[in-house]
Design an enzyme around this catalytic site. Structure first.
Site, short mmCIF file in Angstrom:
data_model
loop_
_atom_site.label_atom_id
_atom_site.label_comp_id
_atom_site.label_asym_id
_atom_site.label_seq_id
_atom_site.Cartn_x
_atom_site.Cartn_y
_atom_site.Cartn_z
N SER A 1 0.87 -1.25 -0.18
CA SER A 1 0.10 0.15 -0.06
C SER A 1 0.87 1.12 0.17
O SER A 1 1.82 1.53 -0.87
CB SER A 1 -0.96 -0.17 1.20
OG SER A 1 -1.75 0.69 1.09
N ASP B 1 -9.82 -3.93 -5.71
CA ASP B 1 -9.31 -2.85 -4.59
C ASP B 1 -9.98 -1.69 -4.66
O ASP B 1 -10.17 -0.78 -5.84
CB ASP B 1 -7.95 -2.65 -4.92
CG ASP B 1 -6.96 -1.92 -3.88
OD1 ASP B 1 -7.71 -1.06 -3.28
OD2 ASP B 1 -5.79 -2.32 -3.75
N HIS C 1 -8.07 -4.44 -1.21
CA HIS C 1 -6.80 -4.04 -0.89
C HIS C 1 -6.00 -4.71 0.07
O HIS C 1 -4.67 -4.71 0.03
CB HIS C 1 -7.07 -2.53 -0.37
CG HIS C 1 -5.87 -1.60 -0.37
ND1 HIS C 1 -5.37 -1.31 -1.38
CD2 HIS C 1 -5.06 -1.11 0.81
CE1 HIS C 1 -4.22 -0.29 -1.38
NE2 HIS C 1 -4.11 -0.29 0.14
C1 MLT Z 1 -1.44 6.05 -0.37
O1 MLT Z 1 -1.74 6.99 0.43
O2 MLT Z 1 -0.20 5.94 -0.37
C2 MLT Z 1 -2.50 5.22 -0.66
O3 MLT Z 1 -3.91 5.93 -0.58
C3 MLT Z 1 -2.47 3.69 0.18
C4 MLT Z 1 -3.05 4.00 1.56
O4 MLT Z 1 -1.90 4.14 2.19
O5 MLT Z 1 -4.03 3.88 1.82
#
Ligand code: MLT
Length: 202
Positions: free
Chosen positions: A103, A153, A184
């Site tokens: 992520s 996701d 996700h």
């Molecule tokens: C991010 O902010 O890098 C993406 O939205 C993934 C997350 O951290 O949820």
């Protein structure tokens, strides 16, 4: 200033590739140690905690909203992380690591690949997005990258992960992109595919 709170576990098996573990939003330096041990037993593990706080939750760069990044901060933080990795390599005597990011951690790993390609030997990007809208032309010739996306996701649209795969391939990386029946969150399939992939490239 490139000091990060981090964990380091030395390798327990010769010939294994070190892993740079990069957690998701709200995680910390302990989160991915178990994943790292599972996908590459015996590898040295370098696991920093993101230095940006969002409502108390550690991250690797600032964002303006979910999926909308502060790109100046992405650049600055990616370079800071690159300097940390270089310093840690000297301190701990390890080779260039393969990043394993989830992520937000996968997004900073993607930024690092585009901005400072020599820092990483390769990367496993779990639920990554395009980190910079107008990235520099990176030289990623032959760099092995595994990109695992979730078909359901809610944070990463399929078009976005496809664009990231194309961007990295066009820069010369050896990209394997798989879209899993997942959201996700990570699944057993992620762990199995990442283990197989690391076993083949490392
Ligand atoms: C991010 O902010 O890098 C993406 O939205 C993934 C997350 O951290 O949820």
């Amino acid at each position: 200033e490139s000091s990060f709170i981090h964990r380091f576990e030395p390798a327990s098996r010769a010939g294994t590739t070190p892993l740079l573990l990069l957690h998701g939003t709200g995680g910390d330096e302990n989160d991915l140690l178990g994943l790292g041990r599972m996908i590459s037993p015996g590898s040295a593990l370098l696991s920093p905690r993101g230095r940006v706080l969002e409502h108390g939750m550690p991250r690797f760069f600032r964002r303006l909203a979910e999926g909308v990044f502060d790109e100046e901060d992405v650049q600055r933080r990616a370079l800071e992380l690159g300097a940390f990795v270089d310093e840690a390599r000297e301190r701990y005597g390890i080779a260039a690591p393969v990043a394993v990011g989830f992520s937000n951690g996968a997004n900073i790993a993607a930024a690092l690949l585009l901005l400072k390609p020599d820092v990483l030997a390769g990367a496993v990007l779990l639920r990554a997005m395009v980190p910079l809208s107008d990235p520099p032309r990176a030289a990623l010739t032959g760099k092995p990258i595994l990109l695992l996306s979730g078909q359901d996701d809610p944070i990463v649209p399929a078009s976005n992960s496809a664009r990231l795969a194309a961007l990295l391939s066009e820069a010369g990386a050896n990209v394997s992109h798989k879209v899993l029946p997942a959201g996700h969150q990570l699944t057993q399939a992620d762990v199995a595919l990442a283990s197989d992939w690391i076993g083949n490239v490392a």
